[in-house]
Design a protein around this motif. Structure first.
Motif, PDB file in Angstrom:
ATOM      1  N   LEU A 168       1.100  -1.439   0.012  1.00 42.48           N
ATOM      2  CA  LEU A 168       0.140  -0.185  -0.196  1.00 42.48           C
ATOM      3  C   LEU A 168       0.861   1.283  -0.011  1.00 42.48           C
ATOM      4  N   ALA A 169       1.813   1.676   0.719  1.00 40.76           N
ATOM      5  CA  ALA A 169       2.275   2.312   0.793  1.00 40.76           C
ATOM      6  C   ALA A 169       3.324   2.414  -0.254  1.00 40.76           C
ATOM      7  N   THR A 170       3.954   1.889  -1.079  1.00 38.64           N
ATOM      8  CA  THR A 170       4.555   2.198  -2.374  1.00 38.64           C
ATOM      9  C   THR A 170       3.853   2.658  -3.643  1.00 38.64           C
ATOM     10  N   LEU A 171       1.599   2.106  -3.736  1.00 35.67           N
ATOM     11  CA  LEU A 171       1.387   2.543  -4.461  1.00 35.67           C
ATOM     12  C   LEU A 171       0.507   3.935  -4.367  1.00 35.67           C
ATOM     13  N   GLY A 172       0.897   4.198  -2.873  1.00 37.96           N
ATOM     14  CA  GLY A 172       1.012   5.149  -2.847  1.00 37.96           C
ATOM     15  C   GLY A 172       1.973   6.300  -3.212  1.00 37.96           C
ATOM     16  N   LEU A 173       3.086   5.762  -2.997  1.00 40.51           N
ATOM     17  CA  LEU A 173       4.105   6.476  -3.672  1.00 40.51           C
ATOM     18  C   LEU A 173       3.938   6.935  -5.322  1.00 40.51           C
ATOM     19  N   VAL A 220      -5.351  10.266  -1.429  1.00 42.49           N
ATOM     20  CA  VAL A 220      -4.417   9.024  -2.443  1.00 42.49           C
ATOM     21  C   VAL A 220      -4.842   8.209  -1.551  1.00 42.49           C
ATOM     22  N   ALA A 221      -4.866   8.136   0.320  1.00 50.04           N
ATOM     23  CA  ALA A 221      -5.237   7.208   1.107  1.00 50.04           C
ATOM     24  C   ALA A 221      -6.803   6.503   0.626  1.00 50.04           C
ATOM     25  N   SER A 276      -4.860   9.022   7.126  1.00 49.99           N
ATOM     26  CA  SER A 276      -4.680   9.282   6.215  1.00 49.99           C
ATOM     27  C   SER A 276      -3.690   7.285   6.115  1.00 49.99           C
ATOM     28  N   THR A 277      -4.148   6.771   6.032  1.00 46.80           N
ATOM     29  CA  THR A 277      -3.639   5.781   6.122  1.00 46.80           C
ATOM     30  C   THR A 277      -4.819   4.149   5.783  1.00 46.80           C
ATOM     31  N   PRO A 278      -4.150   3.571   5.186  1.00 42.66           N
ATOM     32  CA  PRO A 278      -5.568   2.301   4.732  1.00 42.66           C
ATOM     33  C   PRO A 278      -5.154   1.464   5.997  1.00 42.66           C
ATOM     34  N   ARG A 279      -6.494   1.099   6.276  1.00 40.07           N
ATOM     35  CA  ARG A 279      -6.645   0.449   7.411  1.00 40.07           C
ATOM     36  C   ARG A 279      -6.568  -0.950   6.802  1.00 40.07           C
ATOM     37  N   LEU A 280      -6.000  -1.996   7.168  1.00 42.65           N
ATOM     38  CA  LEU A 280      -5.532  -3.815   6.818  1.00 42.65           C
ATOM     39  C   LEU A 280      -5.674  -4.311   8.033  1.00 42.65           C
TER      40      LEU A 280
END
Length: 131
Positions: free
Chosen positions: A28-33, A47-48, A85-89
């Motif tokens: 998810l972090a990579t996709l956000g970048l 983005v999130a 602003s962080t997707p929850r997993l």
């Protein structure tokens, strides 16, 4: 990769892609970048939200040293909304210390779709439960 996220957000059901990462969170972090590189005017919150609304499941594959050339499922995680602003997993399936893939006991939200379309599915005992 950004185009893939835009396609997933189009509302059409179904989609599949690959991204190289060590964990679902890192994916998810990579996709956000990638999204931030593609569109300079996107805020981290935007983005999130886009990621959380476009993706449902992340399946992490790994290598099994005992079976050269084969991959194994290491984890299946569901994107379950946002925390700030962080997707929850939420991890649904994970490989245990003995190498067995087991259910964590959490019922994913994606099961609502299974129910709606009358797809039968029964979960096994959660990881760590003794039968």
């Amino acid at each position: 990769r950004w185009q893939m996220l835009r396609a997933f957000a189009s509302g059409h059901p179904g989609g599949l892609c690959t991204i190289h990462a060590e964990t679902p969170r890192q994916a998810l972090a990579t996709l956000g970048l990638y999204a931030a590189e593609a569109e300079n005017n996107l805020s981290p919150q935007h983005v999130a939200e886009w990621v959380a609304n476009s993706l449902h499941l992340i399946v992490q594959l790994g290598f099994d040293a005992s079976r050269p050339g084969q991959r194994t499922v290491e984890s299946i995680a569901e994107i379950d909304g946002l925390e700030g602003s962080t997707p929850r997993l939420q991890e649904i399936w994970r490989r245990d210390e003995d190498g067995r893939l087991g259910w964590t006991g959490l019922r994913p939200k994606v099961m609502r779709r299974f129910d709606r379309y009358k797809v039968g599915y029964a979960f096994p005992s959660p990881v760590g439960d003794e039968a």
